[in-house]
Design a protein around this motif. Structure first.
Motif, PDB file in Angstrom:
ATOM      1  N   ALA A 180       3.438   3.638   7.683  1.00  0.00           N
ATOM      2  CA  ALA A 180       2.739   2.368   7.853  1.00  0.00           C
ATOM      3  C   ALA A 180       3.545   1.465   8.769  1.00  0.00           C
ATOM      4  O   ALA A 180       4.771   1.614   8.892  1.00  0.00           O
ATOM      5  N   LYS A 181       2.856   0.559   9.387  1.00  0.00           N
ATOM      6  CA  LYS A 181       3.547  -0.429  10.222  1.00  0.00           C
ATOM      7  C   LYS A 181       3.982  -1.589   9.331  1.00  0.00           C
ATOM      8  O   LYS A 181       3.319  -1.918   8.331  1.00  0.00           O
ATOM      9  N   ARG A 182       5.089  -2.200   9.706  1.00  0.00           N
ATOM     10  CA  ARG A 182       5.602  -3.356   8.972  1.00  0.00           C
ATOM     11  C   ARG A 182       4.505  -4.402   8.840  1.00  0.00           C
ATOM     12  O   ARG A 182       3.814  -4.717   9.814  1.00  0.00           O
ATOM     13  N   GLY A 183       4.335  -4.890   7.618  1.00  0.00           N
ATOM     14  CA  GLY A 183       3.321  -5.902   7.368  1.00  0.00           C
ATOM     15  C   GLY A 183       2.037  -5.371   6.761  1.00  0.00           C
ATOM     16  O   GLY A 183       1.239  -6.145   6.217  1.00  0.00           O
ATOM     17  N   GLN A 184       1.849  -4.044   6.840  1.00  0.00           N
ATOM     18  CA  GLN A 184       0.651  -3.450   6.237  1.00  0.00           C
ATOM     19  C   GLN A 184       0.824  -3.296   4.732  1.00  0.00           C
ATOM     20  O   GLN A 184       1.947  -3.250   4.227  1.00  0.00           O
TER      21      GLN A 184
END
Lengths: 111, 115
Positions: free
Chosen positions: B13-17
């Motif tokens: 996952a991308k940071r913030g998801q």
């Protein structure tokens, strides 16, 4: 200070050797102790429970020393397949008894 | 017989998801635990359920972490606004009863990577 401590090793031993690991815990009211084995990138698997009187399962012997607050695992006649990380588990009292792991001790058995 | 099942096995996952990790315990097991394991470390306790009741959540690192077990069987661990330090293996374990003298049984884990 962590509640459950183990020497991370690695312990590097030849086949056939006897090796012992200790695991210390800080809370004297702890109960229900276990040894788990974890292979690289795998889940922990139960090796054996640790009983107050000590117990043996084949080449493996587990002991509990309540006075000094540690458990031990002895492996006799080490096999190449014993190479793994050995995790101790101590149930520490709180609202419930929580199974708490040490960081694990790495064992490498070489030919 | 069926053991503890976790899904997905891998999650990037991308940071913030937000992410959601699922644990399906052994049928009939009353107790369920979530642990976080960083590389080279032992599993660190996150939270404990007895049936549907969350009896201990003292190990959850922040209010971004939330766990539930609404029907006393399947459990979900949710991490909101993921950070890079959340990258780890998340292990679920179940235990037959409530007593600590019974061993835990672990799933294969979910390996979470936050980019």
């Amino acid at each position: 200070r962590k509640e459950v401590e183990q020497d991370p090793g690695p312990f590097n031993v030849p086949e056939g050797a006897t090796v012992a690991f200790n695991c210390t815990y800080s809370n004297s009211a702890s109960q229900s102790f276990f040894w788990y084995r974890q292979d690289c990138r795998k889940e922990p698997k139960l090796l054996m429970s640790v009983y107050s009187s000590g117990n043996e399962d084949g080449r493996f012997t587990a002991q509990l020393n309540r006075a000094s607050q540690y458990i031990s695992l002895l492996i006799r006649d080490s096999k190449l397949s014993d190479s793994a990380t050995y995790l101790c588990v101590v149930n520490i009292p709180g609202g419930s008894y929580i199974p708490t792991f040490g960081r694990g001790t790495s064992l490498i058995v070489h030919p | 017989g069926a053991g503890v099942s976790q899904s997905p096995r891998y999650k990037v996952a991308k940071r913030g998801q937000d992410v959601a990790l699922r644990c399906d315990p052994i049928s009939g097991h009353v107790s369920l635990f979530w642990y976080q394991q960083a590389l080279g470390q032992g599993p660190e306790f996150l939270t404990y359920f007895q049936n549907e009741a969350q009896l201990d959540k003292s190990g959850l690192p922040s209010d971004r972490f939330f766990a539930e077990r609404p029907e006393g069987s399947v459990s979900t661990l949710k991490i909101q606004r993921t950070q890079q330090e959340d990258s780890a293996v998340y292990l679920c374990a179940s235990r037959l009863g409530q007593h600590s003298n019974q061993p835990q049984h672990f799933g294969d884990g979910t390996r979470l990577s936050i980019l």
